[in-house]
Motif scaffolding. Structure first.
Motif, PDB file in Angstrom:
ATOM      1  N   GLU A   1       0.815  -1.226   0.000  1.00 19.58           N
ATOM      2  CA  GLU A   1       0.000   0.000   0.000  1.00 19.58           C
ATOM      3  C   GLU A   1       0.845   1.272   0.000  1.00 19.58           C
ATOM      4  O   GLU A   1       0.311   2.389  -0.143  1.00 19.58           O
ATOM      5  CB  GLU A   1      -0.949   0.005   1.200  1.00 19.58           C
ATOM      6  N   ASP A   2       2.182   1.136   0.121  1.00 21.34           N
ATOM      7  CA  ASP A   2       3.056   2.309   0.161  1.00 21.34           C
ATOM      8  C   ASP A   2       3.505   2.788  -1.220  1.00 21.34           C
ATOM      9  O   ASP A   2       4.150   3.839  -1.329  1.00 21.34           O
ATOM     10  CB  ASP A   2       4.305   2.011   1.004  1.00 21.34           C
ATOM     11  N   TYR A   3       3.204   2.022  -2.270  1.00 23.69           N
ATOM     12  CA  TYR A   3       3.662   2.381  -3.613  1.00 23.69           C
ATOM     13  C   TYR A   3       2.608   3.200  -4.348  1.00 23.69           C
ATOM     14  O   TYR A   3       1.408   3.009  -4.158  1.00 23.69           O
ATOM     15  CB  TYR A   3       4.004   1.123  -4.415  1.00 23.69           C
ATOM     16  N   ARG A   4       3.072   4.102  -5.210  1.00 21.54           N
ATOM     17  CA  ARG A   4       2.201   4.935  -6.024  1.00 21.54           C
ATOM     18  C   ARG A   4       2.626   4.837  -7.478  1.00 21.54           C
ATOM     19  O   ARG A   4       3.828   4.928  -7.785  1.00 21.54           O
ATOM     20  CB  ARG A   4       2.257   6.400  -5.566  1.00 21.54           C
ATOM     21  N   LEU A   5       1.672   4.677  -8.355  1.00 22.82           N
ATOM     22  CA  LEU A   5       1.965   4.586  -9.780  1.00 22.82           C
ATOM     23  C   LEU A   5       2.679   5.852 -10.252  1.00 22.82           C
ATOM     24  O   LEU A   5       2.260   6.966  -9.938  1.00 22.82           O
ATOM     25  CB  LEU A   5       0.671   4.388 -10.562  1.00 22.82           C
ATOM     26  N   GLY A   6       3.764   5.685 -10.994  1.00 26.14           N
ATOM     27  CA  GLY A   6       4.527   6.812 -11.504  1.00 26.14           C
ATOM     28  C   GLY A   6       5.600   7.316 -10.569  1.00 26.14           C
ATOM     29  O   GLY A   6       6.417   8.172 -10.948  1.00 26.14           O
ATOM     30  N   GLU A   7       5.616   6.838  -9.345  1.00 25.11           N
ATOM     31  CA  GLU A   7       6.620   7.261  -8.368  1.00 25.11           C
ATOM     32  C   GLU A   7       8.020   6.843  -8.839  1.00 25.11           C
ATOM     33  O   GLU A   7       8.232   5.742  -9.330  1.00 25.11           O
ATOM     34  CB  GLU A   7       6.300   6.595  -7.031  1.00 25.11           C
ATOM     35  N   VAL A   8       8.993   7.744  -8.685  1.00 24.16           N
ATOM     36  CA  VAL A   8      10.395   7.457  -9.003  1.00 24.16           C
ATOM     37  C   VAL A   8      11.176   7.391  -7.699  1.00 24.16           C
ATOM     38  O   VAL A   8      11.112   8.321  -6.877  1.00 24.16           O
ATOM     39  CB  VAL A   8      10.998   8.516  -9.945  1.00 24.16           C
ATOM     40  N   ILE A   9      11.891   6.307  -7.513  1.00 20.21           N
ATOM     41  CA  ILE A   9      12.624   6.060  -6.270  1.00 20.21           C
ATOM     42  C   ILE A   9      14.118   6.061  -6.585  1.00 20.21           C
ATOM     43  O   ILE A   9      14.594   5.246  -7.389  1.00 20.21           O
ATOM     44  CB  ILE A   9      12.228   4.712  -5.650  1.00 20.21           C
TER      45      ILE A   9
ATOM     46  N   VAL B   1      24.913   3.523  -9.601  1.00 16.86           N
ATOM     47  CA  VAL B   1      23.762   3.995  -8.842  1.00 16.86           C
ATOM     48  C   VAL B   1      22.508   3.481  -9.549  1.00 16.86           C
ATOM     49  O   VAL B   1      22.551   3.109 -10.727  1.00 16.86           O
ATOM     50  CB  VAL B   1      23.721   5.529  -8.740  1.00 16.86           C
ATOM     51  N   ALA B   2      21.386   3.469  -8.833  1.00 15.90           N
ATOM     52  CA  ALA B   2      20.158   2.908  -9.400  1.00 15.90           C
ATOM     53  C   ALA B   2      18.955   3.755  -9.018  1.00 15.90           C
ATOM     54  O   ALA B   2      18.931   4.389  -7.950  1.00 15.90           O
ATOM     55  CB  ALA B   2      19.955   1.472  -8.912  1.00 15.90           C
ATOM     56  N   ARG B   3      17.965   3.758  -9.911  1.00 12.50           N
ATOM     57  CA  ARG B   3      16.674   4.353  -9.602  1.00 12.50           C
ATOM     58  C   ARG B   3      15.597   3.526 -10.290  1.00 12.50           C
ATOM     59  O   ARG B   3      15.841   2.888 -11.315  1.00 12.50           O
ATOM     60  CB  ARG B   3      16.608   5.821 -10.023  1.00 12.50           C
ATOM     61  N   SER B   4      14.400   3.558  -9.724  1.00  7.72           N
ATOM     62  CA  SER B   4      13.283   2.773 -10.247  1.00  7.72           C
ATOM     63  C   SER B   4      12.035   3.635 -10.346  1.00  7.72           C
ATOM     64  O   SER B   4      11.820   4.529  -9.524  1.00  7.72           O
ATOM     65  CB  SER B   4      12.986   1.566  -9.345  1.00  7.72           C
TER      66      SER B   4
ATOM     67  N   TYR C   1       5.184  -3.513 -10.120  1.00  9.03           N
ATOM     68  CA  TYR C   1       6.014  -3.536 -11.321  1.00  9.03           C
ATOM     69  C   TYR C   1       6.902  -2.301 -11.318  1.00  9.03           C
ATOM     70  O   TYR C   1       6.409  -1.173 -11.156  1.00  9.03           O
ATOM     71  CB  TYR C   1       5.156  -3.518 -12.588  1.00  9.03           C
ATOM     72  N   VAL C   2       8.201  -2.485 -11.515  1.00  7.32           N
ATOM     73  CA  VAL C   2       9.112  -1.339 -11.565  1.00  7.32           C
ATOM     74  C   VAL C   2      10.035  -1.455 -12.769  1.00  7.32           C
ATOM     75  O   VAL C   2      10.397  -2.564 -13.194  1.00  7.32           O
ATOM     76  CB  VAL C   2       9.966  -1.215 -10.280  1.00  7.32           C
ATOM     77  N   ARG C   3      10.390  -0.295 -13.313  1.00  3.05           N
ATOM     78  CA  ARG C   3      11.443  -0.233 -14.319  1.00  3.05           C
ATOM     79  C   ARG C   3      12.659   0.393 -13.650  1.00  3.05           C
ATOM     80  O   ARG C   3      12.593   1.532 -13.168  1.00  3.05           O
ATOM     81  CB  ARG C   3      11.027   0.588 -15.533  1.00  3.05           C
ATOM     82  N   THR C   4      13.753  -0.348 -13.613  1.00  2.00           N
ATOM     83  CA  THR C   4      14.962   0.081 -12.915  1.00  2.00           C
ATOM     84  C   THR C   4      16.051   0.438 -13.921  1.00  2.00           C
ATOM     85  O   THR C   4      16.226  -0.260 -14.929  1.00  2.00           O
ATOM     86  CB  THR C   4      15.462  -1.031 -11.986  1.00  2.00           C
ATOM     87  N   GLN C   5      16.772   1.509 -13.635  1.00  2.00           N
ATOM     88  CA  GLN C   5      17.926   1.917 -14.426  1.00  2.00           C
ATOM     89  C   GLN C   5      19.154   1.961 -13.535  1.00  2.00           C
ATOM     90  O   GLN C   5      19.088   2.436 -12.395  1.00  2.00           O
ATOM     91  CB  GLN C   5      17.715   3.295 -15.045  1.00  2.00           C
TER      92      GLN C   5
END
Length: 346
Positions: A13-21, A107-110, A127-131
């Motif tokens: 429940e802590d995730y939001r669509l479009g959020e960048v981490i 370094v990484a972000r998702s 679902y996450v897209r990680t770079q």
């Protein structure tokens, strides 16, 4: 308040669509990671073992093993994505863009690209897209993965279900070939086998023969090496049977290393089309592997072809080629089903 400064990890429940981490703790990799990787797995790919062999193939030196880059970037994401995961479910659309060299800092972000609560109301899929980028800002790799994560507040409302539309296969025209790579004068004797791409056929199944028994100590060293802090890999009290789940990346690297016997010239991973950890792996399991040739494609690099492979890890011998039952479900001895592109001499 006690514990207010500690991190219990995110729940569904802590995730939001479009959020960048932006993930914490950059990681500088060195020859130490290479030595430990080759100690953990029977990895013998010539380009990742020898500066001289790599230079003869047009590279400046031997790059880090492709999966070192993958595991390092993956590990950065765990505290934010899968600390409270039930299971890592799959991968898609992974591409390796720039080789990683000793001394590079990653370094990484998702970005959260999909959310779907499960029907039991206790878990959901994120679902996450990680770079992953290096210290120069170059994109090293990117991939999509999806994870089943526990809910903490069972009364939290379910988000609108969004499941991303993911490509089944990375287009071979979109594969990124390392700058300068040239297999025109490739030394098959030094590489270990004489087989080039033309010696394989689509549909061919290769039994890699060898097996390695998984040990808890080695698995724990691997999770610490990649700074993967997922609780299910560390804490034996989370399961009623007291067993720690073996990190899926450990199985990927073990199977990839075992595939040397029959695919010694499949030198560099350039994409992962898809992957599933079909059944859990535990200490004491003996991992074996087989591969199926799925496709072939030319590249723009001299003497270099791309071959699409299915790599399957199993915990029983003598069943190369068997994958699913009549209902389409993975057979119980299948641990990993990985679909990927490699670079190989034409």
């Amino acid at each position: 308040m006690a514990g207010a400064k500690t991190n219990k990890g995110r729940f569904f429940e802590d995730y939001r669509l479009g959020e960048v981490i932006a993930h914490a703790v950059p990681r500088t990799v060195s020859g130490g990671e290479r030595a430990l990787y080759h100690a953990l797995y029977p990895a013998r790919g010539a380009i990742h073992s020898s500066d001289e062999f790599a230079r003869a193939c047009g590279l400046a030196a031997s790059p880090m093993d492709d999966l070192i880059a993958f595991h390092t970037v993956f590990g950065k994401t765990v505290p934010d994505i899968s600390l409270n995961a039930v299971a890592n479910l799959g991968y898609a659309e992974a591409r390796f863009h720039t080789p990683v060299w000793p001394g590079d800092t990653l370094v990484a972000r998702s970005e959260v690209i999909g959310l779907k609560e499960n029907s039991n109301g206790k878990t959901g899929v994120v679902y996450v897209r990680t770079q992953g980028h290096n210290q120069r800002g170059d994109l090293v790799l990117d991939y999509v993965r999806w994870v089943m994560v526990r809910k903490n507040d069972l009364d939290a409302p379910a988000p609108n279900a969004v499941v991303p539309d993911l490509a089944a296969v990375v287009d071979p025209a979109a594969l990124v070939i390392p700058t300068g790579l040239d297999f025109t004068h490739y030394d098959f004797a030094l590489a270990g086998e004489p087989h080039r791409m033309g010696d394989y056929a689509v549909g061919e199944v290769i039994d890699h023969v060898d097996g390695v028994t998984i040990e808890d100590a080695e698995h724990m060293l691997a999770t610490r090496l990649w700074q993967n802090t997922a609780k299910t890999h560390y804490d034996g009290t989370l399961r009623e049977d007291g067993r720690r789940l073996i990190y899926g990346g450990h199985v990927i690297s073990m199977a990839r290393a075992l595939s040397f016997n029959g695919l010694a010239n499949a030198q560099m991973i350039v994409a992962i089309n898809g992957g599933a950890h079909a059944n859990p792996c535990f200490a004491g399991d003996t991992v074996r592997a087989w591969s199926e040739v799925l496709d072939m494609a030319p590249t723009t690099a001299p003497g270099v072809g791309a071959m699409r492979l299915r790599l399957v890890a199993v915990n029983e011998a003598g069943k190369a080629g068997a994958l699913r039952d009549d209902a389409g479900k993975y057979l119980s001895h299948i641990l990993l089903d990985l679909d990927y592109w490699v670079l190989i001499p034409l």
